[in-house]
Design a protein around this motif. Sequence first.
Motif, PDB file in Angstrom:
ATOM      1  N   SER A  72       0.822  -1.206   0.000  1.00  0.00           N
ATOM      2  CA  SER A  72       0.000   0.000   0.000  1.00  0.00           C
ATOM      3  C   SER A  72       0.856   1.256   0.000  1.00  0.00           C
ATOM      4  O   SER A  72       2.068   1.211   0.248  1.00  0.00           O
ATOM      5  CB  SER A  72      -0.929   0.004   1.208  1.00  0.00           C
ATOM      6  N   SER A  73       0.237   2.391  -0.294  1.00  0.00           N
ATOM      7  CA  SER A  73       0.942   3.667  -0.306  1.00  0.00           C
ATOM      8  C   SER A  73       0.008   4.758   0.194  1.00  0.00           C
ATOM      9  O   SER A  73      -1.205   4.583   0.243  1.00  0.00           O
ATOM     10  CB  SER A  73       1.440   3.997  -1.716  1.00  0.00           C
ATOM     11  N   TYR A  74       0.604   5.877   0.574  1.00  0.00           N
ATOM     12  CA  TYR A  74      -0.179   7.030   1.032  1.00  0.00           C
ATOM     13  C   TYR A  74       0.407   8.287   0.389  1.00  0.00           C
ATOM     14  O   TYR A  74       1.632   8.460   0.343  1.00  0.00           O
ATOM     15  CB  TYR A  74      -0.132   7.168   2.553  1.00  0.00           C
ATOM     16  N   THR A  75      -0.464   9.157  -0.128  1.00  0.00           N
ATOM     17  CA  THR A  75      -0.023  10.384  -0.778  1.00  0.00           C
ATOM     18  C   THR A  75      -0.520  11.591  -0.002  1.00  0.00           C
ATOM     19  O   THR A  75      -1.728  11.720   0.255  1.00  0.00           O
ATOM     20  CB  THR A  75      -0.545  10.451  -2.229  1.00  0.00           C
ATOM     21  N   PHE A  76       0.424  12.457   0.387  1.00  0.00           N
ATOM     22  CA  PHE A  76       0.054  13.706   1.042  1.00  0.00           C
ATOM     23  C   PHE A  76      -0.544  14.671   0.010  1.00  0.00           C
ATOM     24  O   PHE A  76      -0.488  14.433  -1.195  1.00  0.00           O
ATOM     25  CB  PHE A  76       1.281  14.345   1.683  1.00  0.00           C
ATOM     26  N   GLY A  77      -1.091  15.768   0.496  1.00  0.00           N
ATOM     27  CA  GLY A  77      -1.684  16.759  -0.401  1.00  0.00           C
ATOM     28  C   GLY A  77      -0.634  17.442  -1.253  1.00  0.00           C
ATOM     29  O   GLY A  77       0.576  17.406  -0.961  1.00  0.00           O
TER      30      GLY A  77
END
Length: 670
Positions: free
Chosen positions: A194-199
């Motif tokens: 999985s991955s997470y993207t900041f604004g």
Amino acid sequence: MKQDSGAANVPACFISTHEGFLGSIKNLIKDFVVTEIDISGQCVNTETQPPACASSHKYNDTSAKRWENKHSVSQDDDDDADYGADVTIPSPCSFDLSVILGQAVSEELEQFVLTLKDENTTKQELSLGYFSDKHHRANVHRAVRHRFPFLMTVTIQPEIRVREDPDYRELSQLVTEDEAEDFFRFIDAKVRGSSYTFGPDDNKEHRTTVHHFLSRRFGKLVEAKSFNDQGTTAITVRLREQGRPKKRTTEDRKEEEVYTAFTLCKENLETLEAISYMAAALGVLPSDFTYAGIKDKRAITYQSMVVKKVSPQRLKEKAAEFEKRGMRLSQIISVGEPLRLGRLQGNHFDLVVRDLRAHGASDTHSPGANTHTRLAALIKEAVENVKARGFVNYYGPQRFGAVQSVQSDCVGLALLKEDMVGAVRLFFTPEEGGDDPQSQAKRHFLQTGNAKECLALMPLSKARERLMLRALNRYGTGPDGCAQAWLSLPHSTRVFYPHAYCSRVWNEAVAHRLTTLGHSVRRGDLVWFQQGQKKLEDTGETSSPQIHVVTDQEEQEGVYTLGQVLLPMPGNTVKYPENSMGSWFQERLASDGLGDCRFRVGSLKLNLPGCYRPLLACPRNLRYNRRNDGQRNGTPVEGKEDSLTLTLNFDLDSSCYATICLREIMKCDP
């Protein structure tokens, strides 16, 4: 023939003149069963082969190389990036603190959190109690960190204590609190791949500071890179896998080439709602799921789906969890490519209509034995008429959100007029008199304009609303902020609203056509081109080169039938009829302020070319059966001694509505 209609945006103009009858549908979920018919003509709940996929829609190697080539890993080819989407958060149903900790301790924890924020200190601790069972302790740790990502849980066996996490405090000084919370949930979930993207963050110096923090505090667990997408830069964080080097290997890339097909059976769930839940549980994006069509919510539905980056074995491991949420997966198998929207022949329907009675009969009056014969005649006449002549091919009420105070077509009109603020306010209009959490959250937003407070009130299950609120909190509630809020939704969701408006215009157009020009084919009507005629695979409707304008001679000779007549869905490439209907379309669009509309909304990346839809539709393989509900297992049912029930089974082409077919049969809104 006309009759008052209670169905939203669906005129009551019929093609047959039989009397019809009264009854009710969807009394029970099992009364409305929808089974997709795939491109090979097989019902998907019985077909054992993988779904037929478009051979031209092969895997695009670009998506596998995004990490190396610095294209956003959180963006699908067709959908915009959902910055901060809850793609790795487990089901909130598993984390009820009042159950895990007990009501008293749960309330004490809530008060402790308020005290922490008020006093702005990291020195306080709270004991949650003593837990001898290690599984219970594990649940406490997970539940507390999910509810309060800014807390640390420490076990001094068998006691568990909580205190503020200093890492959270440091990160929340660099990004928004919502992003910090979501990032810590992402870290805690540890979903493989999985991955997470900041604004979006175009300040290079600030991004460097964030990178240094992530490397210093989480470098062994994650790797972070900045990606540029269409002029906007953002930081994406991906979990490392133990024992693997930082640089992605061929095996890493191969994982993104995995496609798994399955049949989804869902009950009382929207298709997009089901996808959102599965994506969160699997740690992928909703856009990683492809499907042939959207299915009804209040029904049992069977449909084909394909998910990428998820192996068949991993999907099977999640099947039991999905079943608890009303989703059953079957026929799980590896395939080589995704599905394409519209890649189906149609749908098979198994419907039950209860409490049958003649028009004019009381709702509470069950038919006596002397009226059964008349009802049987009414049913036979109605079904045979529709079997022979078809029905007016209206878009059904579910296209517009029949029970909503502000329906989808109103939102679509605002978007076509590029009134972003107005469209957002319409989207967040609560149901009249609604007191559920969603309505309360929407009402709070309209009253205060505070997106952050509204986000805290909005249920976690409302994925679309939460995505928009995050964007509104980040960019503001002005025109540009509202445009960003719409852009936070996947393209398929954004375009749904303008399509709903065009569907409303089409419904009104077909009613006007039948009322003013009758049931014969007239000069200037548009019809299928007879030679070389074929339908587009993705819409079931024609493209403009196949459209023919009926001539005077063809009208007089009766060359065409009403079933061949088409009406255009408004758009920027369609031809309009060359008779009174052409001017009707112009006047109708002008009355909504769209006289010069190009059916493009550049700021939202929306383009509506339009299409052609047959004026009539016809059910295939239509069968019906009447039965008396007064007997169940040989025992009379009190109050239902003479209650009649009708079962209907038939097939429809894609984009045709069973409720509209039933409406033509019954001559009322069922």
